[in-house]
Design a protein around this motif. Structure first.
Motif, PDB file in Angstrom:
ATOM      1  N   UNK A   1       0.853  -1.195   0.000  1.00  0.00           N
ATOM      2  CA  UNK A   1       0.000   0.000   0.000  1.00  0.00           C
ATOM      3  C   UNK A   1       0.889   1.245   0.000  1.00  0.00           C
ATOM      4  N   UNK A   2       0.448   2.288  -0.679  1.00  0.00           N
ATOM      5  CA  UNK A   2       1.263   3.498  -0.779  1.00  0.00           C
ATOM      6  C   UNK A   2       0.425   4.734  -0.485  1.00  0.00           C
ATOM      7  N   UNK A   3       1.124   5.866  -0.361  1.00  0.00           N
ATOM      8  CA  UNK A   3       0.465   7.152  -0.110  1.00  0.00           C
ATOM      9  C   UNK A   3       0.219   7.913  -1.408  1.00  0.00           C
ATOM     10  N   UNK A   4       0.164   7.214  -2.524  1.00  0.00           N
ATOM     11  CA  UNK A   4       0.026   7.879  -3.813  1.00  0.00           C
ATOM     12  C   UNK A   4      -1.189   8.808  -3.841  1.00  0.00           C
ATOM     13  N   UNK A   5      -2.328   8.319  -3.381  1.00  0.00           N
ATOM     14  CA  UNK A   5      -3.537   9.143  -3.441  1.00  0.00           C
ATOM     15  C   UNK A   5      -3.405  10.379  -2.570  1.00  0.00           C
ATOM     16  N   UNK A   6      -2.803  10.234  -1.372  1.00  0.00           N
ATOM     17  CA  UNK A   6      -2.645  11.379  -0.493  1.00  0.00           C
ATOM     18  C   UNK A   6      -1.611  12.367  -0.983  1.00  0.00           C
ATOM     19  N   UNK A   7      -0.522  11.868  -1.572  1.00  0.00           N
ATOM     20  CA  UNK A   7       0.561  12.742  -2.014  1.00  0.00           C
ATOM     21  C   UNK A   7       0.307  13.354  -3.388  1.00  0.00           C
ATOM     22  N   UNK A   8      -0.391  12.634  -4.236  1.00  0.00           N
ATOM     23  CA  UNK A   8      -0.596  13.090  -5.618  1.00  0.00           C
ATOM     24  C   UNK A   8      -2.056  13.441  -5.869  1.00  0.00           C
ATOM     25  N   UNK A   9      -2.941  12.487  -5.584  1.00  0.00           N
ATOM     26  CA  UNK A   9      -4.357  12.721  -5.860  1.00  0.00           C
ATOM     27  C   UNK A   9      -4.936  13.886  -5.093  1.00  0.00           C
ATOM     28  N   UNK A  10      -4.457  14.127  -3.872  1.00  0.00           N
ATOM     29  CA  UNK A  10      -5.014  15.215  -3.062  1.00  0.00           C
ATOM     30  C   UNK A  10      -4.764  16.579  -3.693  1.00  0.00           C
ATOM     31  N   UNK A  11      -3.634  16.743  -4.386  1.00  0.00           N
ATOM     32  CA  UNK A  11      -3.341  18.032  -5.028  1.00  0.00           C
ATOM     33  C   UNK A  11      -4.297  18.265  -6.190  1.00  0.00           C
ATOM     34  N   UNK A  12      -4.534  17.220  -6.967  1.00  0.00           N
ATOM     35  CA  UNK A  12      -5.486  17.348  -8.071  1.00  0.00           C
ATOM     36  C   UNK A  12      -6.872  17.716  -7.540  1.00  0.00           C
ATOM     37  N   UNK A  13      -7.261  17.121  -6.413  1.00  0.00           N
ATOM     38  CA  UNK A  13      -8.576  17.435  -5.844  1.00  0.00           C
ATOM     39  C   UNK A  13      -8.624  18.857  -5.293  1.00  0.00           C
ATOM     40  N   UNK A  14      -7.538  19.314  -4.665  1.00  0.00           N
ATOM     41  CA  UNK A  14      -7.494  20.701  -4.199  1.00  0.00           C
ATOM     42  C   UNK A  14      -7.582  21.666  -5.374  1.00  0.00           C
ATOM     43  N   UNK A  15      -6.917  21.324  -6.469  1.00  0.00           N
ATOM     44  CA  UNK A  15      -6.997  22.169  -7.658  1.00  0.00           C
ATOM     45  C   UNK A  15      -8.425  22.289  -8.158  1.00  0.00           C
ATOM     46  N   UNK A  16      -9.134  21.172  -8.171  1.00  0.00           N
ATOM     47  CA  UNK A  16     -10.531  21.206  -8.604  1.00  0.00           C
ATOM     48  C   UNK A  16     -11.381  22.022  -7.638  1.00  0.00           C
ATOM     49  N   UNK A  17     -11.117  21.859  -6.337  1.00  0.00           N
ATOM     50  CA  UNK A  17     -11.899  22.570  -5.329  1.00  0.00           C
ATOM     51  C   UNK A  17     -11.736  24.076  -5.440  1.00  0.00           C
ATOM     52  N   UNK A  18     -10.507  24.531  -5.704  1.00  0.00           N
ATOM     53  CA  UNK A  18     -10.240  25.967  -5.732  1.00  0.00           C
ATOM     54  C   UNK A  18     -10.131  26.526  -7.147  1.00  0.00           C
ATOM     55  N   UNK A  19     -10.465  25.733  -8.137  1.00  0.00           N
ATOM     56  CA  UNK A  19     -10.481  26.211  -9.517  1.00  0.00           C
ATOM     57  C   UNK A  19      -9.107  26.514 -10.081  1.00  0.00           C
ATOM     58  N   UNK A  20      -8.094  25.729  -9.684  1.00  0.00           N
ATOM     59  CA  UNK A  20      -6.720  25.940 -10.143  1.00  0.00           C
ATOM     60  C   UNK A  20      -6.298  24.768 -11.027  1.00  0.00           C
ATOM     61  N   UNK A  21      -5.868  25.016 -12.266  1.00  0.00           N
ATOM     62  CA  UNK A  21      -5.413  23.923 -13.130  1.00  0.00           C
ATOM     63  C   UNK A  21      -4.167  23.239 -12.546  1.00  0.00           C
ATOM     64  N   UNK A  22      -4.158  21.918 -12.575  1.00  0.00           N
ATOM     65  CA  UNK A  22      -2.996  21.141 -12.124  1.00  0.00           C
ATOM     66  C   UNK A  22      -2.694  20.057 -13.166  1.00  0.00           C
ATOM     67  N   UNK A  23      -2.309  20.454 -14.371  1.00  0.00           N
ATOM     68  CA  UNK A  23      -2.141  19.468 -15.455  1.00  0.00           C
ATOM     69  C   UNK A  23      -1.077  18.414 -15.189  1.00  0.00           C
ATOM     70  N   UNK A  24       0.003  18.781 -14.514  1.00  0.00           N
ATOM     71  CA  UNK A  24       1.050  17.793 -14.250  1.00  0.00           C
ATOM     72  C   UNK A  24       0.575  16.766 -13.224  1.00  0.00           C
ATOM     73  N   UNK A  25      -0.061  17.236 -12.168  1.00  0.00           N
ATOM     74  CA  UNK A  25      -0.603  16.296 -11.182  1.00  0.00           C
ATOM     75  C   UNK A  25      -1.692  15.433 -11.800  1.00  0.00           C
ATOM     76  N   UNK A  26      -2.525  16.030 -12.650  1.00  0.00           N
ATOM     77  CA  UNK A  26      -3.570  15.253 -13.324  1.00  0.00           C
ATOM     78  C   UNK A  26      -2.944  14.150 -14.172  1.00  0.00           C
ATOM     79  N   UNK A  27      -1.856  14.473 -14.860  1.00  0.00           N
ATOM     80  CA  UNK A  27      -1.189  13.490 -15.717  1.00  0.00           C
ATOM     81  C   UNK A  27      -0.633  12.337 -14.900  1.00  0.00           C
ATOM     82  N   UNK A  28      -0.009  12.640 -13.775  1.00  0.00           N
ATOM     83  CA  UNK A  28       0.578  11.586 -12.951  1.00  0.00           C
ATOM     84  C   UNK A  28      -0.521  10.765 -12.274  1.00  0.00           C
TER      85      UNK A  28
END
Length: 309
Positions: free
Chosen positions: A272-299
């Motif tokens: 098990x890894x922290x991938x969702x917390x370390x990577x997915x959480x940034x993409x979700x914060x970007x969506x929440x605050x209306x900030x594009x995160x294309x690199x995080x989305x790609x990963x």
């Protein structure tokens, strides 16, 4: 003070070892072969700046075996996917006079714990440390970057402020860079803006620290990911006091050449890894605050395709 270190892997063991060395009352919560080795032989810390440090007799037990007095401080040092176990332990072991300080890699963990532990004091925190278990009961700390930041979130009850301030003094006495901060949201996100891009970029490009210390895809990707977190922070109203790109690159350039991240090691071993917390959480914060995160989305997409999430 009476301390409990919940999770005695690299992070927790180093923190607890330094507190023990300066005479504090510390109980390590561990499990499996690691716990048995600590009970039998003690805890061995192999440092790059102080040599080998053996603590031959330390208090250690499994979570369900803890039966000591209520601790003054519980440092939660587990991986994000084990947070529910930590919450169950804190609910049983802590009271309204206990400072609960999660120092996980994932941003916002204290608030998550607080929602599930009403009536207790769950601060936010973060830690800078390079350490890992190299054998049961043996921890390697190759570089001395140990610092702990913790504090109350805005609007939270500060009844234990005096104890939190006293803790800073104890940490510094133990040789730990302790910082009781009035701006933990900024300080925790600032740390996250290093650990998250480093973990994401190292995993995505299959790189070690040496690869980040020269021009190339890993270094460029790291910079791009840091910039996306800076943009998210700005949308959250967080103003950073330093250039996080420059700070992050300086840290990377100071690393020994063969360092990998815990995220890489966990994914490589199929754990098990922290991938969702370390990577997915940034993409979700970007969506929440209306900030594009294309690199995080790609990963994130890359991780889903490989079953990492």
């Amino acid at each position: 003070m009476k301390f409990v270190i919940f999770g005695s892997g690299g992070t927790g063991a180093v923190l607890g070892a330094y507190l023990s060395l300066c005479g504090e009352d510390v109980t390590f919560i561990a499990r499996g072969e690691h716990l048995e080795a600590i009970k039998e032989k003690g805890l061995l810390l192999k440092t790059g700046h102080r040599g080998d440090i053996l603590l031959p007799k330390v208090k250690a037990c499994a979570a369900n075996e803890y039966a000591e007095a209520t601790p003054d401080v519980i440092f939660v040092c587990v991986k994000y996917y084990s947070l529910d176990d930590a919450i169950s332990f804190v609910r049983r072991a802590a009271d309204k006079n206990t400072l609960v300080i999660p120092i996980l890699n994932v941003y916002g963990t204290g608030e998550i714990m607080q929602e599930k532990l009403p009536g207790l004091f769950c601060l936010d925190g973060c830690i800078y440390v390079l350490a890992s278990i190299v054998a049961p009961g043996v921890i390697a700390e190759p570089q001395p970057i140990l610092r702990v930041f913790y504090g109350f979130r805005p609007g939270e009850d500060r009844s234990l402020e005096k104890k939190a301030a006293e803790l800073e003094t104890i940490l510094k006495k133990a040789g730990i860079g302790g910082h009781f901060t009035d701006n933990i949201r900024r300080d925790a996100l600032q740390k996250f803006a290093f650990i998250s891009p480093m973990g994401a970029a190292a995993l995505y490009t299959d790189s070690v620290s040496h690869d980040f210390q020269k021009e190339g895809e890993p270094r460029r990707l790291f910079v791009g990911l840091v910039k996306e977190i800076i943009a998210v922070g700005a949308a959250m109203g967080i103003v950073f006091e330093r250039d996080l790109v420059e700070t992050g690159l300086k840290m990377l350039d100071g690393f020994k050449p063969d360092i990998t991240t815990s995220l890489q090691r966990d994914v490589l071993k199929g754990r098990p890894s922290e991938f969702d917390g370390l990577v997915g959480s940034v993409a979700r914060l970007g969506q929440k605050y209306g900030v594009p995160t294309p690199l995080y989305d790609k990963i994130c997409q890359w991780g889903r395709e490989r079953g990492v999430i």
